[in-house]
Design a protein around this motif. Structure first.
Motif, mmCIF file in Angstrom:
data_model
loop_
_atom_site.group_PDB
_atom_site.id
_atom_site.type_symbol
_atom_site.label_atom_id
_atom_site.label_comp_id
_atom_site.label_asym_id
_atom_site.label_seq_id
_atom_site.Cartn_x
_atom_site.Cartn_y
_atom_site.Cartn_z
ATOM 1 N N PRO A 1 0.852 -0.968 -0.132
ATOM 2 C CA PRO A 1 -0.113 0.254 0.040
ATOM 3 C C PRO A 1 1.037 1.624 -0.360
ATOM 4 O O PRO A 1 1.741 1.722 0.314
ATOM 5 N N TYR A 2 0.156 2.240 -0.987
ATOM 6 C CA TYR A 2 1.309 3.725 -0.885
ATOM 7 C C TYR A 2 0.190 4.566 -1.162
ATOM 8 O O TYR A 2 -0.444 4.518 -2.374
ATOM 9 N N ASP A 3 0.737 5.686 -0.696
ATOM 10 C CA ASP A 3 -0.010 7.082 -1.053
ATOM 11 C C ASP A 3 1.412 7.613 -2.454
ATOM 12 O O ASP A 3 2.316 8.418 -1.918
ATOM 13 N N ASN A 4 0.733 7.227 -3.091
ATOM 14 C CA ASN A 4 1.458 7.995 -4.669
ATOM 15 C C ASN A 4 1.639 9.891 -3.993
ATOM 16 O O ASN A 4 2.549 10.523 -4.681
ATOM 17 N N LEU A 5 0.731 10.468 -3.525
ATOM 18 C CA LEU A 5 0.403 11.844 -3.329
ATOM 19 C C LEU A 5 1.072 12.483 -1.955
ATOM 20 O O LEU A 5 1.696 13.245 -3.015
ATOM 21 N N LYS A 6 1.489 11.483 -1.500
ATOM 22 C CA LYS A 6 2.080 11.994 -0.377
ATOM 23 C C LYS A 6 3.418 11.538 -0.155
ATOM 24 O O LYS A 6 4.311 11.806 0.764
ATOM 25 N N GLN A 7 3.519 10.463 -1.064
ATOM 26 C CA GLN A 7 5.042 9.196 -1.518
ATOM 27 C C GLN A 7 5.391 8.268 0.121
ATOM 28 O O GLN A 7 6.037 8.698 0.038
ATOM 29 N N LEU A 8 3.887 8.513 0.261
ATOM 30 C CA LEU A 8 3.982 7.530 1.452
ATOM 31 C C LEU A 8 3.778 5.841 1.611
ATOM 32 O O LEU A 8 2.766 5.496 0.939
ATOM 33 N N TYR A 9 4.578 4.886 2.884
ATOM 34 C CA TYR A 9 4.249 3.956 2.076
ATOM 35 C C TYR A 9 3.737 3.525 3.128
ATOM 36 O O TYR A 9 3.693 4.014 4.567
ATOM 37 N N LEU A 10 1.654 2.672 3.087
ATOM 38 C CA LEU A 10 0.890 2.773 4.480
ATOM 39 C C LEU A 10 0.961 1.063 5.286
ATOM 40 O O LEU A 10 0.997 0.251 4.769
ATOM 41 N N GLU A 11 0.159 1.421 6.180
ATOM 42 C CA GLU A 11 0.513 0.086 7.201
ATOM 43 C C GLU A 11 -0.495 -1.010 6.217
ATOM 44 O O GLU A 11 -0.137 -2.336 6.546
ATOM 45 N N TYR A 12 -1.806 -0.428 6.282
ATOM 46 C CA TYR A 12 -2.142 -1.403 5.254
ATOM 47 C C TYR A 12 -3.573 -0.440 4.254
ATOM 48 O O TYR A 12 -3.783 0.746 4.003
ATOM 49 N N ASP A 13 -3.986 -1.469 3.883
ATOM 50 C CA ASP A 13 -4.767 -0.336 2.738
ATOM 51 C C ASP A 13 -6.338 0.634 3.955
ATOM 52 O O ASP A 13 -6.769 -0.340 5.306
#
Length: 936
Positions: free
Chosen positions: A631-643
């Motif tokens: 899971p990755y937030d393209n806007l924040k360029q951040l890997y997320l813990e989960y969906d």
């Protein structure tokens, strides 16, 4: 003039002689005191509560608090204090990989002895018959007590002294005789007065509840005792094994006693019940030491095992050693510990930095020593196929908590993990994710023992080995391969306390694969890959690794919408969760690593993973690896813990584990955003200790020194002085006494490994060992292209200018790395490591940079290479060989790479060619100079 001089000298001598005579007269007068001046009260440790067991039967006497700084001797392995902790949780753990306890505790725990079915499983409290305290019964202002814990020798020492006597106690769990616990009491008379010793046996056994009366002079007569206020209701059968002789009674020996009990409940139904057998030296009611004996030493010994024959033999061997030489038992113990330190390694702060003005340097050294001691003491000295594994608190914990003893017996509704200490003594994922990678750096035999704990059979012959149980567990879920439980106890079944953990916390087998990969990086053991790992389970290393990978290849399912491989319906973090989530990033990434680890295992044995035999399977694995959902937030360029992650819903941070310890390649920007975003999620009073390790390394790599230091300080807050006991929650937490986990082994491992990775820059890669550091010039937030200018080495900020790693193992070599910021140098030494299992590959080289040139130097046994830190550095990505490219983020640079010669033969040839050119140039210059002189 001379007459005056001699007159003065004669006057001086007469004055001093008068002083000597006066002193002698006072001494003679003191010797006319009564025959018995003091009693020494000997009593066993606290039995029923965890409150101030030092005050037990002191006749209301208060402790004298001495306001003198602790640790007056500047030895980092010697912890000293005048004021002993009140709580037994803060006392040092004494273990040897088979037995474990805390100093002066009334309970002992044994490898493999559990009680309770399935989720009720916990370690059995075995009564300690050696937990004896000694006090002066008549307290005076001259009484001084000091407490020492020597973690170099694994011994807890108490010294009490007044004008009449000097008492020294030594508690230790014997390192070589694994069944033996010892309490030595040495009494030295300082006057011509006799001393009476009185004893008071207060144990966790209720000695008042007995069906028969046992005379200490009658052998083979039985008594029965129960554990005091213990809901386990274990009945102990006691008998006098051997009546004492008159001489033995005079030596403070009231005969040999024997306790036996049957553990009532097994984890699985219809399994054979285990037994407890213990032999011990009984303590007499009273004894007098007369003035004709200046020094007297007494040994209280206890032997424990699930097998009567082994327990008895160990006790008899200990007695024989004492009879031959009263000091031999202690010498044997200390020698065995010294062998471990010589065989293993440690990260340490240099002693020349221990000054009164730099106390933090000394405390850092103590925390490192405490970390390595507690890990080594929890493991057997040699490879052991019957070792059950490392629980989060080691062997010193795991039984029911004392406050639960007075409650109702265990029921399904009332039982939960909070009533047992140290997660019930069960093995968890932390053994392989945090502990095994660190141990693999320093002791390969202990590493093999940890791996064997996932394959072993057990103490009883009716055991199914835990490897077979993992196959059954995966099959019950409908998958191939191996699925290890969240908590593993006796038989390998899942003994987790919650349904959430048993069903949804599934990444343990992937953690095992990761730990094995770290072991192979350090050893490069072809034997492990190609041969049976242990006789308990006839499985080769590569098959073991592949069966874990098969489980994960089955778990991943291709989503038709995202066209990515996903895992749905899992649980996040360690804490019990009320809901399931999809695509936990840690679970997905470490699960995909299991398949890559199998490819790596094939390469270790010089095989091509894509040959005809494995090509189809490997391509299937590659497809999953390349398309796994993270899971990755393209806007924040951040890997997320989960969906659908919401940071307000969690108190734990697992996404940063992608960088460390898992080692996923991240750009500078990704790493910066990752750590800055999740830093706000960590709670200072929460369950964040292991995450701090990742943040320490991450911010060190980002060259943000203050933040890295902050996380080092946060981890340090989990240590409790004076004996540097680490707890899962910080020592300021209000739940310190009830819901905390003490002697927290994963925390020790995380603290030491983050120091090695964050401040020493050590990185084990698949085919090389790197020393890496961040660039001084790379400070911008946005990703930058590498400048043509050479980056400057950035020195890590610590409270010391010199530290070292000794005994770092790599492919059978033992390396010492000495960091000296004052001299601006790193020195790397190679010394023989023939005391470790596996072959020694002494054909190592090191690639370093001198100015703008890369230089290849030999690093074989006996070689020393010094790297100047003022030198400009550059990363190196050689082609056409097995050295890996710069895998680190784009602000990280490789200081040096260590690798076998055969992986870089063309560099060796280039180096030799360069040497030949240099020799030819010198020869031509010499000939031309001679020709020039002749012409002149």
């Amino acid at each position: 003039m001379w007459n005056t001089f001699f007159l003065l000298l004669l006057t001086f001598l007469l004055l001093n002689l008068n002083g000597v005579l006066t002193l002698r007269k006072d001494k003679i007068q003191r010797q006319k005191s009564p025959i018995i001046r003091h009693k020494i009260l000997v009593q066993n440790g606290n039995s029923s509560s965890n409150v101030n067991f030092r005050d037990l039967k002191r006749h209301g006497r208060q402790n004298k608090i001495i306001n003198i700084p602790n640790h007056w001797e500047k030895n980092p392995y010697l912890f000293q204090t005048y004021n002993e902790p009140d709580l037994h949780h803060l006392m040092p753990a004494l273990s040897n990989g088979f037995l474990g306890t805390t100093a002066k505790n009334d309970s002992v725990y044994v490898n493999g002895l559990f009680n309770g079915a399935k989720e009720k499983s916990h370690r059995v409290r075995v009564p300690s018959m050696t937990a004896v305290n000694v006090y002066f019964s008549i307290y005076t202002d001259n009484d001084i007590s000091t407490y020492h814990f020597d973690c170099r020798r694994g011994v807890y020492i108490i010294e009490r002294k007044n004008n009449e006597a000097h008492i020294t106690q030594r508690f230790y769990v014997h390192r070589r005789l694994k069944n033996i616990i010892v309490n030595e009491i040495r009494v030295e008379l300082l006057t011509r007065s006799a001393i009476m010793i009185e004893t008071d046996n207060v144990t966790m056994l209720d000695l008042s509840q007995t069906s028969t009366t046992v005379s200490p002079l009658t052998a083979n007569q039985y008594s029965y005792y129960v554990q005091r206020n213990n809901p386990e209701n274990i009945l102990y059968e006691q008998r006098v094994q051997k009546a004492p002789t008159t001489i033995q009674r005079n030596e403070l020996n009231d005969g040999i006693y024997y306790l036996q009990a049957t553990i009532p409940d097994t984890e699985l139904p219809n399994k054979r019940q285990k037994q407890i057998h213990t032999y011990y030296t009984n303590i007499p009611s009273k004894f007098v030491i007369y003035p004709n004996t200046t020094v007297k030493t007494f040994h209280f010994i206890q032997s424990i095992d699930s097998d009567n024959f082994r327990a008895k033999n160990a006790y008899e061997e200990a007695l024989r050693m004492i009879q031959q030489d009263p000091n031999s038992l202690y010498v044997s113990h200390v020698t065995s510990w010294e062998e471990i330190w010589q065989k293993s390694g440690i990260a340490m702060i240099s002693e020349n930095t221990y000054t009164d003005s730099n106390q933090e340097s000394f405390k850092l050294a103590q925390r490192l020593y405490a970390s390595f001691y507690n890990l080594y003491s929890s493991l057997p000295s040699n490879i052991d196929t019957q070792f059950y594994g490392l629980s989060p608190s080691g062997l010193a914990y795991g039984g029911l908590k004392r406050e639960y003893f007075n409650n109702s017996p265990i029921t399904q509704s009332s039982f939960n993990r909070q009533i047992s200490e140290g997660y019930g003594g069960h093995v968890m994922y932390t053994q392989e994710l945090w502990i095994l990678p660190l141990i693999s750096m320093f002791n390969h035999d202990m590493s093999r023992t940890i791996i064997n704990s996932r394959l072993r059979r057990g103490l009883n012959t009716d055991h199914m080995n835990v490897y077979e149980q993992a196959k059954i567990h995966a099959d019950q879920e409908g998958f191939d391969g191996l699925r290890y439980p969240w908590e593993q106890g006796d038989y390998g079944v899942d003994v987790s306390a919650t349904e959430d953990a048993r069903k949804s916390k599934i990444h343990t087998s992937a953690d095992i694969s990761f730990g094995i990969r770290c072991f192979l990086r350090a050893t490069h053991s072809k034997e492990f890959v190609l041969q049976s790992v242990t006789s308990e389970a006839s499985v080769r290393g590569e098959d073991f690794i592949n069966q874990i990978a098969e489980y994960w290849s089955d778990r991943f399912k291709l989503d038709s919408i995202t066209n990515q491989y996903e895992i749905k319906g899992v649980s996040f973090g360690e804490k019990p969760q009320s809901r399931e989530i999809n695509n936990d990033i840690f679970t997905n990434y470490i699960g995909s690593l299991t398949m890559d680890t199998y490819k790596y295992a094939l390469r270790v044995t010089d095989r091509n993973p894509y040959d005809a035999r494995n090509a189809e399977l490997i391509r299937e694995y590659d497809q999953i690896i390349n398309k796994v959902r993270l899971p990755y937030d393209n806007l924040k360029q951040l890997y997320l813990e989960y969906d659908n992650f919401n940071s307000q819903q969690n108190e734990e941070a697992w996404a940063p584990y992608l960088n460390y310890p898992l080692g996923k390649h991240l750009t500078y920007t990704q790493k910066k955003i990752l750590y800055d975003s999740y830093a706000m999620q960590l709670q200072p009073e929460g369950k964040s200790l292991l995450a701090y390790s990742s943040f320490l390394v991450g911010y060190s790599e980002l060259n943000e020194e203050k933040k890295a230091q902050d996380y080092l300080s946060r981890m340090s807050n989990h240590f409790s002085e004076p004996f540097m006991i680490m707890s899962e929650y910080p020592n300021s937490n209000s739940n310190l006494n009830h819901h905390n986990t003490f002697n927290y082994l994963p925390g020790y491992a995380a603290f030491a490994s983050s120091f090695i990775a964050g401040f020493c820059g050590v990185r084990y890669r698949d085919f090389q060992l790197d020393l890496v550091y961040p660039s001084e010039q790379f400070r911008d937030y946005q990703t930058q292209a590498l400048s043509p200018q050479f980056p400057v080495f950035k020195q890590p900020t610590l409270s010391t200018e010199s530290w070292n790693i000794t005994g770092l193992l790599y492919r059978g070599n033992k390396l010492d790395i000495i960091y000296n910021l004052r001299a601006k140098s790193v020195e790397i030494r190679n010394r023989r490591a023939n005391d470790q299992s596996g072959p020694v590959d002494d054909m190592l080289e090191i690639l370093v940079y001198e100015g703008t040139e890369k230089v290849v130097k030999p690093l074989r046994i006996g070689d020393v290479v010094t790297i100047g830190l003022s030198t400009e550095l550059w990363n190196y990505a050689p082609k056409k060989n097995r050295l890996q490219k710069n895998h680190y983020s784009n602000n990280m640079h490789i200081l040096a790479s260590i690798y076998p010669v055969q992986y870089n033969k063309h560099l060796l040839k280039a180096s030799n060619s360069s040497n030949r050119l240099n020799i030819s140039f010198l020869f031509i210059t010499f000939v031309m100079s001679i020709f020039y002189k002749l012409n002149i």
